[in-house]
Design a protein around this motif. Structure first.
Motif, short mmCIF file in Angstrom:
data_model
loop_
_atom_site.label_atom_id
_atom_site.label_comp_id
_atom_site.label_asym_id
_atom_site.label_seq_id
_atom_site.Cartn_x
_atom_site.Cartn_y
_atom_site.Cartn_z
N MET A 133 79.14 -22.07 19.93
CA MET A 133 79.19 -23.52 19.92
C MET A 133 79.29 -24.03 21.36
O MET A 133 80.02 -23.49 22.18
CB MET A 133 80.38 -24.02 19.10
CG MET A 133 80.45 -25.51 19.01
SD MET A 133 81.57 -26.09 17.72
CE MET A 133 82.97 -26.54 18.70
N THR A 134 78.57 -25.10 21.66
CA THR A 134 78.57 -25.71 22.97
C THR A 134 79.90 -26.40 23.23
O THR A 134 80.42 -27.09 22.35
CB THR A 134 77.43 -26.74 23.09
OG1 THR A 134 76.20 -26.10 22.80
CG2 THR A 134 77.38 -27.36 24.46
N GLU A 135 80.44 -26.19 24.42
CA GLU A 135 81.69 -26.87 24.77
C GLU A 135 81.48 -28.38 24.74
O GLU A 135 80.48 -28.89 25.22
CB GLU A 135 82.15 -26.44 26.16
CG GLU A 135 83.47 -27.06 26.57
CD GLU A 135 83.98 -26.55 27.90
OE1 GLU A 135 85.20 -26.60 28.09
OE2 GLU A 135 83.18 -26.12 28.74
N VAL A 157 86.82 -31.84 26.16
CA VAL A 157 87.55 -32.52 25.08
C VAL A 157 88.88 -31.83 24.80
O VAL A 157 89.90 -32.51 24.62
CB VAL A 157 86.69 -32.60 23.80
CG1 VAL A 157 87.52 -33.02 22.59
CG2 VAL A 157 85.54 -33.57 23.99
N ASP A 158 88.90 -30.49 24.79
CA ASP A 158 90.16 -29.81 24.49
C ASP A 158 91.23 -30.12 25.53
O ASP A 158 92.40 -30.28 25.20
CB ASP A 158 89.96 -28.30 24.31
CG ASP A 158 89.37 -27.60 25.51
OD1 ASP A 158 88.81 -28.26 26.40
OD2 ASP A 158 89.48 -26.35 25.55
N ARG A 191 78.07 -31.51 28.25
CA ARG A 191 78.28 -32.06 29.59
C ARG A 191 77.07 -32.87 30.07
O ARG A 191 77.22 -33.93 30.68
CB ARG A 191 78.61 -30.94 30.56
CG ARG A 191 78.98 -31.44 31.94
CD ARG A 191 79.57 -30.36 32.76
NE ARG A 191 79.82 -30.83 34.10
CZ ARG A 191 80.61 -30.24 34.96
NH1 ARG A 191 81.22 -29.14 34.61
NH2 ARG A 191 80.78 -30.72 36.16
N ALA A 192 75.88 -32.39 29.78
CA ALA A 192 74.67 -33.08 30.23
C ALA A 192 74.56 -34.48 29.63
O ALA A 192 74.20 -35.43 30.34
CB ALA A 192 73.44 -32.25 29.89
#
Length: 77
Positions: free
Chosen positions: A1-3, A21-22, A49-50
């Motif tokens: 999964m993408t951060e 987010v975390d 992020r992008a």
């Protein structure tokens, strides 16, 4: 999964901030435990992020208009 990242905006400081987010939620949970207010940052976008950076770029002109020539943009992580 993408951060997942959060693009946050502060009205008081008239600036943007991007962080994972975390990390953002961890700080908010700590503020809740301490019964304190963390800051005035409001989420504008949550995504990879992008897309957070693209959204920041899309609102940068408004930030600049609101504060003359000062534009703050910080990336954490």
């Amino acid at each position: 999964m993408t951060e997942q990242w959060a693009l946050l905006w502060s009205q008081r400081q008239n600036c943007l901030h991007i962080e994972p987010v975390d990390h953002w939620l961890s700080k908010n949970r700590q503020a809740y435990r301490d019964n304190t207010s963390l800051n005035d940052y409001q989420p504008l976008h949550i995504g990879d992020r992008a897309t957070c950076e693209a959204t920041a770029n899309s609102v940068r002109a408004t930030i600049k208009q609101r504060d003359g020539c000062r534009v703050a943009y910080e990336v954490v992580g």
